[in-house]
Design an enzyme around this catalytic site. Structure first.
Site, PDB file in Angstrom:
ATOM      1  N   THR A   1       1.857  -1.992 -10.077  1.00 40.61           N
ATOM      2  CA  THR A   1       2.002  -3.086 -11.278  1.00 40.61           C
ATOM      3  C   THR A   1       0.982  -2.306 -12.350  1.00 40.61           C
ATOM      4  OG1 THR A   1       2.315  -4.665  -9.600  1.00 40.61           O
ATOM      5  CG2 THR A   1       2.114  -5.472 -12.022  1.00 40.61           C
TER       6      THR A   1
ATOM      7  N   ASN B   1      13.275  -1.622  -3.710  1.00 38.66           N
ATOM      8  CA  ASN B   1      12.377  -2.312  -2.710  1.00 38.66           C
ATOM      9  C   ASN B   1      13.170  -3.210  -1.788  1.00 38.66           C
ATOM     10  OD1 ASN B   1      12.187  -3.271  -5.568  1.00 38.66           O
ATOM     11  ND2 ASN B   1      11.363  -4.991  -4.597  1.00 38.66           N
TER      12      ASN B   1
ATOM     13  N   GLN C   1       8.198   3.112  -3.344  1.00 37.90           N
ATOM     14  CA  GLN C   1       8.797   2.728  -2.221  1.00 37.90           C
ATOM     15  C   GLN C   1       9.074   4.300  -1.356  1.00 37.90           C
ATOM     16  OE1 GLN C   1       8.908   0.119  -0.264  1.00 37.90           O
ATOM     17  NE2 GLN C   1       8.652  -1.725  -1.912  1.00 37.90           N
TER      18      GLN C   1
ATOM     19  N   SER D   1       1.774   3.243  -4.822  1.00 31.00           N
ATOM     20  CA  SER D   1       0.657   1.926  -4.427  1.00 31.00           C
ATOM     21  C   SER D   1       0.138   2.232  -2.910  1.00 31.00           C
ATOM     22  CB  SER D   1       1.546   0.779  -4.333  1.00 31.00           C
ATOM     23  OG  SER D   1       0.805  -0.427  -4.033  1.00 31.00           O
ATOM     24  N   ALA D   2      -1.179   2.003  -2.687  1.00 29.05           N
ATOM     25  CA  ALA D   2      -1.590   2.156  -1.435  1.00 29.05           C
ATOM     26  C   ALA D   2      -1.191   1.388  -0.205  1.00 29.05           C
ATOM     27  CB  ALA D   2      -3.196   2.144  -1.223  1.00 29.05           C
ATOM     28  N   HIS D   3      -0.939   0.132  -0.486  1.00 29.49           N
ATOM     29  CA  HIS D   3      -0.409  -0.859   0.461  1.00 29.49           C
ATOM     30  C   HIS D   3       1.215  -0.585   0.917  1.00 29.49           C
ATOM     31  CE1 HIS D   3       1.468  -4.284  -1.561  1.00 29.49           C
ATOM     32  NE2 HIS D   3       1.221  -3.512  -2.586  1.00 29.49           N
TER      33      HIS D   3
ATOM     34  N   THR E   1     -15.038  -0.397 -12.500  1.00 27.35           N
ATOM     35  CA  THR E   1     -15.474   0.259 -11.549  1.00 27.35           C
ATOM     36  C   THR E   1     -14.283   0.430 -10.662  1.00 27.35           C
ATOM     37  OG1 THR E   1     -17.741  -0.559 -11.808  1.00 27.35           O
ATOM     38  CG2 THR E   1     -17.316   0.502  -9.756  1.00 27.35           C
TER      39      THR E   1
ATOM     40  N   CYS F   1       7.575  -9.661  -3.582  1.00 31.98           N
ATOM     41  CA  CYS F   1       6.042  -9.628  -4.411  1.00 31.98           C
ATOM     42  C   CYS F   1       5.894 -11.038  -5.179  1.00 31.98           C
ATOM     43  CB  CYS F   1       6.205  -8.436  -5.262  1.00 31.98           C
ATOM     44  SG  CYS F   1       5.881  -6.956  -4.358  1.00 31.98           S
TER      45      CYS F   1
END
Ligand code: PLP
Length: 375
Positions: free
Chosen positions: A69, A137, A165, A185-187, A225, A308
């Site tokens: 996002t 998605n 995706q 996106s990692a997840h 960070t 989402c």
């Protein structure tokens, strides 16, 4: 519980968990100049190098974010400044919300972007920023990205790809195709929630401006960070090859069709793990949330449209854009995870058949029926 909602979030891969645990042991902020800070910086830069190599980019062109996002928003704010912005009609809310007032590029009934209309829009909107997802998605439909990228090049438009995706699932070299930037996106690839990246073509990363001014992290392009353990898990997950789930998906679709279901987007090339199944019925469709609740009670996690958004079940703008407005409220998404177990598909088919039989016999009343237990 059988988890069949991988497009919402893939289960965490053991390699990602191991990398995260190791990074959690690492004290220090990568911005500090002392030994612990330098060690943390090495973890960060090693994650950056692995991910950049995985996605055929230079490490300096990869900006870590909190997810796709944020990566989509970073790209659209910076690269869309002063240009007309064109977005696909089936884009994720991450893109739609970052580009209010954008010109919408229609899709065909298959779910693929309509290339002649894209070309006509590029003729009338000079130097545009075009945003197209690599795969949808909800339906898994893959856009003809190579063709869209050539049109963008012909009309001097920049192309931003929401690659969420397909990243880690389908081998695509987005920059070689001609994309100016892409979001991952990692997840969605077996890493943790809350990490992602914007990857830019050479020379473009320095145009990215932070959305939140901070301590100048990511070479002044993204404040805050970096979430070191999550990014280490992201890099580890991206290296893991994922199984081809097409055969399992075909079995589910065959069984669903036999119950009267329609497979949305079946005419287009699609992700191997994704089925979007509408259940029309003679007296109007069976509502998606009714199906989701019945399947949940039977022990199966699937979703209604896009999952989402804060738990709400909205009518699918994706199906409406494909011309299936009648089914925009009665389709569920089944998306198979990398760790699908033997037997999961058989059990799901039993539960789906039972749910469909009840629903079509007595529409609207399946969630209050006794739970349907798979054999
Ligand atoms: N783009 C697409 C196509 C998605 O499916 C999602 C999440 O479902 C996002 C963007 C947002 O990604 P993130 O959860 O990393 O912010």
């Amino acid at each position: 519980m059988v988890y069949l909602d991988a497009n919402a979030s893939e289960p965490l891969h053991p390699a990602a968990r191991a990398a995260m645990l190791a990074a959690l042991e690492q004290p220090g902020n990568p911005a500090s100049i002392h030994g612990a800070g330098r060690a943390a910086r090495r973890v960060l830069e090693s994650a950056r190098e692995s991910l950049a190599a995985r996605f055929h980019a230079a490490p300096g062109d990869l900006i870590f974010t909190s997810g796709a996002t944020e990566a989509d928003a970073l790209a659209i704010h910076a690269l869309g400044a002063g240009r007309p912005v064109l977005i696909g009609a089936t884009e994720h809310d991450a893109v739609r919300a970052a580009a209010p007032g954008a010109v919408i590029i229609p899709v065909r009934q298959s779910g693929e972007v309509d290339l002649p209309t894209l070309e006509a829009l590029l003729r009338t909107h000079e130097n545009a920023l075009v945003c197209l997802m690599s795969a949808n998605n909800e339906t898994g439909v893959l856009h003809p990205l190579a063709d869209a990228a050539s049109l963008c090049a012909r009309y001097h438009a920049l192309l931003h790809v929401d690659a969420v995706q397909t990243a880690g699932r389908v081998e695509i070299d987005y920059l070689a195709l001609g994309a100016a930037s892409f979001a991952v996106s990692a997840h969605k690839l077996g890493g943790p929630l809350g990490a992602g990246a914007l990857i830019c073509a050479a020379g473009l990363a320095d145009h990215i401006k932070p959305l939140i001014a901070g301590g100048g992290q990511e070479r002044g392009r993204r404040g805050g960070t970096p979430a070191l353990p999550a990014l280490a898990g992201f890099a580890a997950a991206a290296m893991v090859a994922r199984p081809d789930l097409r055969a399992a998906r075909e079995r589910i679709e065959q069984a669903a069709r036999a119950c009267g279901a329609l497979v949305m987007g079946e005419a287009a090339p699609r992700l191997g793990n994704t089925s979007c199944l509408a259940l029309p019925g003679a007296r109007g469709g069976v509502r998606a949330e009714t199906q989701v609740i019945a399947l949940d009670m039977a022990g199966f996690c699937v979703s209604a449209g896009s999952a989402c958004s804060s738990g709400k079940v909205a009518r699918s703008h994706v199906l409406a854009a494909m011309g299936y407005a009648d089914h925009a409220g009665d389709a569920i998404r089944v998306s198979l995870p990398w760790n699908l177990r033997d037997g999961d598909v058989d059990q799901f088919i039993v539960a789906y058949r039972a749910m469909a039989e009840r629903a079509l016999r007595k529409p609207g009343d399946i969630s209050s029926s006794p739970p349907v237990r798979a054999a």
